[in-house]
Design an enzyme around this catalytic site. Structure first.
Site, PDB file in Angstrom:
ATOM      1  CB  SER A 150     -13.404  11.103 -32.221  1.00 54.97           C
ATOM      2  OG  SER A 150     -14.775  11.250 -32.504  1.00 54.97           O
ATOM      3  CD  GLU A 194      -0.299 -15.953   3.940  1.00 54.78           C
ATOM      4  OE1 GLU A 194       0.642 -16.583   3.400  1.00 54.78           O
ATOM      5  OE2 GLU A 194      -1.096 -15.222   3.296  1.00 54.78           O
TER       6      GLU A 194
END
Length: 884
Positions: free
Chosen positions: A332, A71
């Protein structure tokens, strides 16, 4: 930046810093509340529940080192502000991408004291407060406060709670590897939690590890990725995954997990309480009493806004696997996208196509079949959609191009990329990596149920696509927040959408899944490997008010069976669930009609009457590639006279025991052409075939994976199939070789060199086209002539009509004076490797170049008791992959 350091001069900047005092106390974390779309009914409360401050001395140096590397590597050297970092963040905010403050001090200032409004004023406040924090507190004190006020995910607020949540230890016991995991989640507690996204979490950990290694602060040989506790569920049940989705969406708008869990936000979601309750109740009712392992997903959208009305991805809670956001082959349910693409290209839904099954297509190496081998030689696309036929939609896709279908899918709502990779294309190991093949028409490419719901919402919205979202609005205690704008785009001609709706409305009506109001939809079933079982079952549909998708499957793809051990297909469990959910969710809502058909496109655009003769049956390709000279397939019996040789193809299968029982009943000997893969599934049937005195024929290893291949590849395939047969019956002789689909090409020579007589046929009743038992009997009798090899099938689909035909045919032929014989041989057969078969599994009669006088004896006309059925098969008869 310029407003701070330049515009007013250094003196003014200093005055401003002094005007922003450090507050006396850090506000305590407050839970946020999520509401249903009415803004009054609470959906969930979200907040940090595990918090215990510890002094910096009780936090391991390894953890502190990992956090600083991840950080703020210059933390102990700067005065609280990174000028470059602030400038970069402000530019990102202007561009809408959002970046956090670049120093630990700035992050602490923002998280502890400031609002979450992303504005220039707040950035300046943040910077001034960071400078004052550095003047008032030591670096260690700031780092102490930072580590104790960061949200680490999993409901853990502060480092003590995080160490316990992820590793079950106190923070002083954390080593560097563990510390790097916690340092990684600070950036995004959701994205970098190993239980939520293992890949992203590991990549960020690797980056921290490499940074530490390059800085020389660790011995890389002693640091390995640590074991991590599984995440518990902060919010249990189906709503937990809804909260996860809301949290992720808020993150895209700059509201972090820390802010959601600690800042008391008011979040109004798009979810409808009645619809969500219906989803949870309907899924629970559907799965109760069903086999363990069945899982479901359900996503419902508002077609007018894109707002999620209901969401079900599982019942275990927040942090667990989400089926609604997992990849599954669409089967499908993808056909309406093909239809939309066809209509856009001027092909009417009443145009006529060749729906025969199987069909050969130039770009597909193996024949394509319809579900259940249904036949529709003159088929409209509407009829093909109702019966979910594969061959017409594949033909449409071949005509307009697979890329056009993919383009339509992206327009309607399927993302162009998943995890940075292009969607709906072959991947490594597929036939055409990076390209979209015609199998897109069969829904072979995986998509998210949530994205498929977006496609159907676009169709329901008359071609207008709205961005899917979970959040209507969010506000903080200080008034900050946002309202989600309606991002809409007209992506499909409303007339085309109306025609798709008309076709899908007929599907719902024909299948009897109407939810008490006008509706349109489509089922889908994805086959499991090369078996008769399924691995995914779908129902997707819509009314004007709501579009929804239902998926049923398993965590690991496998056969889907219900409590009665019946295969689950799209038109069974998913359809009933979808119908019941839709009816309940919309109960009391006004009924709105669906749009009428616009009849877009040309009626003469189909391929009916334009296909070649080979489209009828793959066996007719026998004349396409002749065998090499000297290796022509035999088509006559070993002996002369009124004889015939009965041969079976594509087995063994679940229908083979009935065939063997019938042959035993009439003392008939036959030849069985064995697919090697089937032999691995049904070894007991191969043993019975041999034990009953029938001859074996090699019918390739996988059969449907072969087209015309080189002699070398044919040889490898034949040897693989021989090995599979030898594993079932060691020492047996495989007398013949039958090329897949009769297309011998170079393969007849390869089979002959390996000791198998190439085998053809004279009589072919096309029994795999399901013409009916009576038609099969009639066709065989019409084509029959002395010494004919007769082709029938005991595998490759449902062969019950073949068995029924033989029950009539065999006694009729015996009564008419026919004798059953084996085909002649032209190559000397040799026993396969392995010990000689035992008495219980004798090998077939050995073959020689010259017919033996003691060949197959003519059976008597007497009837013996039926042989006992063989052991029940444990897996269905395999077929090529198809969808319903």
């Amino acid at each position: 930046m310029s407003a701070f350091w330049v515009a007013g001069g250094i003196g003014a900047a200093e005055a401003y810093v002094e005007s922003i005092p450090v507050p006396g106390a850090v506000p305590q974390p407050q839970a946020s509340v999520l509401y249903y779309r009415d803004g009054r009914t609470i959906l969930a409360r979200v907040g940090a529940t595990d918090h215990n401050d510890v002094p910096l001395s009780a936090i391991s140096p390894d953890l502190r080192q990992a956090v600083l590397l991840a950080e703020d590597r210059d933390f102990y050297d700067h005065a609280g502000v990174s000028v470059r970092g602030v400038a970069r963040a402000m530019v990102a905010d202007v561009n809408g991408s959002h970046q956090g403050a670049s120093t630990i001090t700035q992050q602490y200032a923002r998280n502890a004291f400031l609002s979450q409004r992303v504005t220039v004023d707040r950035k300046i406040q943040e910077m001034a407060l960071a400078i004052n924090l550095e003047r008032q507190y030591s670096k260690d004190e700031i780092l102490d406060r930072y580590l104790n006020t960061i949200y680490y995910g999993r409901g853990a607020y502060g480092i003590a709670a995080a160490a316990n949540a992820y590793f079950g230890v106190t923070p002083d016991k954390l080593d560097f590897a563990q510390g790097a995991v916690l340092a990684a989640v600070i950036k995004d507690p959701w994205l970098y939690d190993p239980d939520h996204n293992a890949g992203q979490a590991r990549r960020r950990w690797n980056w921290i590890f490499a940074t530490a290694r390059d800085a020389g602060v660790i011995d890389p040989a002693k640091v390995t990725y640590p074991p991590i506790r599984p995440a518990g569920s902060a919010i249990g049940g189906p709503l937990g995954l809804v909260v996860d989705q809301v949290e992720r969406e808020l993150g895209t708008h700059g509201i972090t997990s820390q802010q959601l869990h600690t800042r008391g936000l008011r979040v109004v979601t798009t979810l409808d309480q009645a619809a969500q309750q219906s989803a949870m109740t309907s899924v629970k009712k559907t799965l109760t009493g069903q086999p363990a392992g069945l899982q479901a997903a359900l996503v419902a959208l508002n077609p007018s806004t894109g707002g999620v009305l209901a969401y079900y991805g599982g019942d275990r809670g927040s942090g667990y696997f989400d089926n609604a956001s997992a990849m599954h082959p669409a089967a499908s349910t993808f056909k309406p996208i093909v239809l939309a693409a066809a209509l856009t290209k001027g092909i009417a839904y009443q145009s006529k196509w060749d729906g025969s099954s199987p069909r050969l297509f130039p770009d597909r190496g193996v024949p394509l079949r319809n579900h259940g081998n249904l036949q529709c030689p003159e088929c409209t696309l509407q009829h093909a959609m109702v019966d979910s036929l594969n061959t017409p939609f594949y033909a449409v896709t071949a005509q307009i191009g697979p890329d056009k279908v993919r383009d339509m899918a992206v327009r309607l709502g399927i993302p162009d990329k998943y995890a940075g990779q292009k969607s709906m294309v072959d991947v490594k190991g597929d036939p055409a990596p990076g390209r979209t093949r015609g199998d897109i028409s069969l829904g072979r490419y995986a998509v998210l149920p949530a994205d498929l719901a977006g496609v159907y919402a676009t169709l329901a919205g008359n071609g207008v696509r709205h961005e899917r979202h979970f959040v209507q609005a969010v506000t903080g205690a200080d008034g900050s927040g946002y309202t989600t704008p309606d991002k809409a785009a007209a992506v499909l001609d409303p007339k085309v959408a109306a025609d798709v709706t008309t076709v899908l409305q007929s599907v719902v009506k024909e299948h009897g899944i109407v939810p008490g109001r006008p509706a349109a939809g489509k089922t889908g079933t994805q086959q499991y490997l090369d078996t008769l079982d399924n691995q995914d079952a779908w129902m997707a549909g819509y009314t004007p008010e709501m579009a929804s998708v239902v998926w049923i499957g398993k965590a690991k793809p496998g056969p889907l069976r219900d409590a009665k051990n019946k295969p689950i297909e799209g038109d069974t469990m998913p359809s009933y669930l979808w119908r019941d959910f839709t009816e309940t969710a919309l109960r009391g809502e006004p009924v709105t009609p669906l749009p009428r058909a616009a009849h877009v496109g040309r009626l003469d655009a189909g391929d009916f009457g334009k296909t070649g003769p080979q489209a009828k049956s793959p066996d007719t390709v026998a004349n396409l590639h002749a065998a090499a000279a000297g290796y022509e397939p035999v088509v006559h019996t070993e002996h002369s006279g009124k004889r015939l040789a009965l041969t079976f193809d594509d087995g063994p299968s679940a229908d083979t025991p009935a065939v063997l029982d019938l042959l035993a009943q009439y003392h008939v000997k036959a030849t069985f052409c064995i697919v090697g893969e089937n032999a691995t599934w049904y070894p007991e049937l191969v043993r019975r075939i041999v034990a009953d005195g029938h001859r074996l024929c090699n019918h390739s290893m996988h059969h449907d994976d072969l087209g015309v291949i080189s002699e070398a590849k044919s040889r490898a395939d034949i040897l693989e199939a021989d090995a599979a047969i030898a594993a079932a019956v060691p020492g047996a002789t495989v007398t013949y070789y039958r090329a897949p689909y009769g297309d011998f090409g170079p393969s007849a020579k390869a089979g002959g060199k390996l000791g198998h007589t190439p085998l053809g046929w004279v009589v072919d009743p096309d029994d795999w086209l399901l013409p009916g038992a009576g038609v099969i009997v009639s066709r065989i009798k019409q084509q029959l002539k002395p010494r004919a090899v007769v082709l029938v099938h005991d595998g490759g689909g449902d062969r019950r009509q073949t068995v029924e035909a033989l029950r009539t045919l065999v006694p009729d032929l015996l009564a008419d004076g026919w004798t059953f014989d084996f085909p002649e041989t032209t190559v000397t057969g040799k026993p396969l490797p392995g010990p000689s078969p035992s008495a219980s599994t004798p090998q077939p009669e050995s073959s020689s170049v010259s017919p033996s006088p003691s060949g197959s004896p003519a059976p008597s006309g007497s009837v013996s008791p039926s042989a006992s059925p063989s052991e029940a098969a444990t897996s269905g008869s395999p077929e090529p992959s198809s969808t319903d």
